[in-house]
Design a protein around this motif. Structure first.
Motif, PDB file in Angstrom:
ATOM      1  N   ASP A  85      -0.876  16.381 -29.308  1.00  0.00           N
ATOM      2  CA  ASP A  85      -0.391  17.283 -28.101  1.00  0.00           C
ATOM      3  C   ASP A  85       0.538  18.133 -29.769  1.00  0.00           C
ATOM      4  O   ASP A  85       0.953  19.307 -28.911  1.00  0.00           O
ATOM      5  CB  ASP A  85       0.741  16.846 -27.079  1.00  0.00           C
ATOM      6  N   GLU A 118       2.671  22.059 -24.817  1.00  0.00           N
ATOM      7  CA  GLU A 118       2.086  21.140 -25.643  1.00  0.00           C
ATOM      8  C   GLU A 118       2.573  19.515 -25.790  1.00  0.00           C
ATOM      9  O   GLU A 118       2.807  18.080 -25.582  1.00  0.00           O
ATOM     10  CB  GLU A 118       1.657  21.438 -26.746  1.00  0.00           C
ATOM     11  N   HIS A 122       3.851  17.818 -23.073  1.00  0.00           N
ATOM     12  CA  HIS A 122       3.131  16.593 -22.689  1.00  0.00           C
ATOM     13  C   HIS A 122       3.262  15.339 -23.627  1.00  0.00           C
ATOM     14  O   HIS A 122       3.096  13.967 -23.293  1.00  0.00           O
ATOM     15  CB  HIS A 122       1.729  17.236 -23.002  1.00  0.00           C
ATOM     16  N   PHE A 206      -8.745  15.964 -25.731  1.00  0.00           N
ATOM     17  CA  PHE A 206      -7.374  16.076 -24.640  1.00  0.00           C
ATOM     18  C   PHE A 206      -8.418  15.033 -23.811  1.00  0.00           C
ATOM     19  O   PHE A 206      -7.646  13.984 -23.082  1.00  0.00           O
ATOM     20  CB  PHE A 206      -6.856  16.537 -24.560  1.00  0.00           C
ATOM     21  N   GLU A 236      -3.988  21.449 -19.200  1.00  0.00           N
ATOM     22  CA  GLU A 236      -5.601  21.441 -20.903  1.00  0.00           C
ATOM     23  C   GLU A 236      -6.439  22.649 -19.593  1.00  0.00           C
ATOM     24  O   GLU A 236      -6.847  22.543 -21.139  1.00  0.00           O
ATOM     25  CB  GLU A 236      -5.418  20.188 -21.040  1.00  0.00           C
TER      26      GLU A 236
HETATM   27 FE   LIG Z   1      -0.972  19.522 -24.170  1.00  0.00          FE
END
Ligand SMILES: [Fe+2]
Ligand SMILES: [Fe+2]
Length: 369
Positions: A85, A118, A122, A206, A236
């Motif tokens: 990420d 991201e 995340h 991911f 995602e």
């Molecule tokens: Fe992400």
């Protein structure tokens, strides 16, 4: 003796520091750039969330009684996701956005929004999990492990390498035209390769990392961390779909021979990534005896990523652990309920994406065998 006015004139630079482009254009959201980008815009923004939306404290009761090898596998797995990420936000998405033609303001806006999620949301969420579950010394040790793990470093290098190539092309094309010795096709090739790596990261790497958190979530354990994973996987999911869609458009522009060559490159990347991932899975999951199950899931997600890019699956069908598979179903999430949220909860007006949301009027592109 020069007058005051003349002195002033001499101090001005002879040339501007850069040649301004002939024209700038604004993003006109009144007109659709294509049949799908504004859909992705709506979906992305309606899904927006913050790491602090979810309190992790309720997980501590479970975390504290887990065996050490289970804790280590869980933390290492989230660290792998953190690395991915981080670079997807720092370079992957921004470089892909920069590579799009100037006129695609809406597409750039959608990708820039994804880029912001991201790392800032995340990766930050994974850090919040570490900060809740672990001591500072343990977290430091964990990050050191990631920095030294050869398989993880090789995975990063394979993915980020394609971003760096496109980054150089972006720069040369815009600022160093005199020294440019590549064709438009060379540029498109670098762009497609970066997008392909991006979809491998989003839909394959991911998702493979969501196995363990979903495995716990499906058994009613570490539910708050599981909620975070649910929110991330929902993001995602549309990232992979969107970049995959753009990649297919580019792929269609190449002739048959070039397409074959690019497919060869893609499968080579796939096999290299699979080898590194398989070894990494062994390192993380051998101690908890889940390696076989996780590898099945890795192959399942590789097939999904290929499909997002317009290609057929390569790995034969295998049964994925139903607990994990159920966790992937975005329609069964509790995100819209009040049960899991902290004090700052505001009800999100968001629906999960469905297959029929992706049937657009334009004919399907790609679809190479
Ligand atoms: Fe992400
Ligand atoms: Fe993403």
């Amino acid at each position: 003796m020069a007058t005051k006015k003349e002195t002033k004139k001499k101090q001005q630079p002879k040339k501007p520091y850069f040649e301004p482009p002939l024209e700038f254009s604004g993003a006109n959201w009144n007109e659709n750039e294509d049949p799908y980008t504004q859909f992705f815009y709506e979906q992305n923004l309606s899904q927006f969330w913050r790491p602090e939306d979810i309190s992790l404290q309720p997980d501590l009761n479970v975390w504290q009684i887990l065996p050490e090898d289970v804790k280590l596998a869980y933390a290492r797995n989230l660290l792998v996701l953190t690395f991915l990420d981080t670079y997807q936000g720092d370079i992957g998405m921004p470089v892909v956005s920069r590579s799009l033609d100037e006129r695609f303001h809406q597409r750039k806006a959608v990708i820039n929004f994804m880029a912001a999620m991201e790392n800032a949301v995340h990766a930050k969420s994974y850090s919040n999990i570490f900060m809740t579950y672990m001591s500072t010394a343990e977290i430091e040790e964990l990050f050191n492990w990631g920095e030294k793990n050869e398989n993880l470093q090789n995975i990063m290098s394979l993915i980020v390498g394609t971003y760096e190539v496109l980054d150089r092309y972006n720069y040369l094309r815009k600022y160093d035209q005199e020294h440019v010795n590549f064709t438009d096709d060379d540029f498109l090739e670098a762009q497609w390769k970066a997008m392909t790596a991006s979809v491998f990261l989003e839909t394959w790497l991911f998702y493979s990392g969501f196995y363990y958190p979903l495995y716990f979530y499906g058994q009613g354990k570490l539910m708050q961390a599981g909620e975070i994973i649910n929110l991330i996987l929902r993001d995602e999911s549309i990232h992979g779909l969107y970049i995959g869609r753009l990649a297919q458009e580019i792929f269609e522009k190449f002739d048959d021979q070039k397409q074959e060559e690019l497919k060869g490159w893609m499968f080579n990347l796939l096999h290299k990534l699979y080898k590194e991932q398989a070894e990494l899975v062994e390192t993380v999951y051998d101690p908890v005896e889940l390696t076989h199950d996780v590898k099945v899931f890795v192959r399942y997600n590789a097939n999904k990523a290929l499909m997002n890019l317009g290609f057929d699956a390569v790995y034969p069908y295998e049964d994925v652990n139903p607990v994990v598979l159920n966790g992937l179903n975005t329609e069964t999430k509790t995100m819209d309920n009040f049960s899991m949220k902290g004090n700052g909860y505001q009800k999100m007006k968001s629906e999960s994406v469905k297959d029929q949301d992706f049937y657009f009027e334009v004919p399907k592109v790609g679809g190479k065998k």
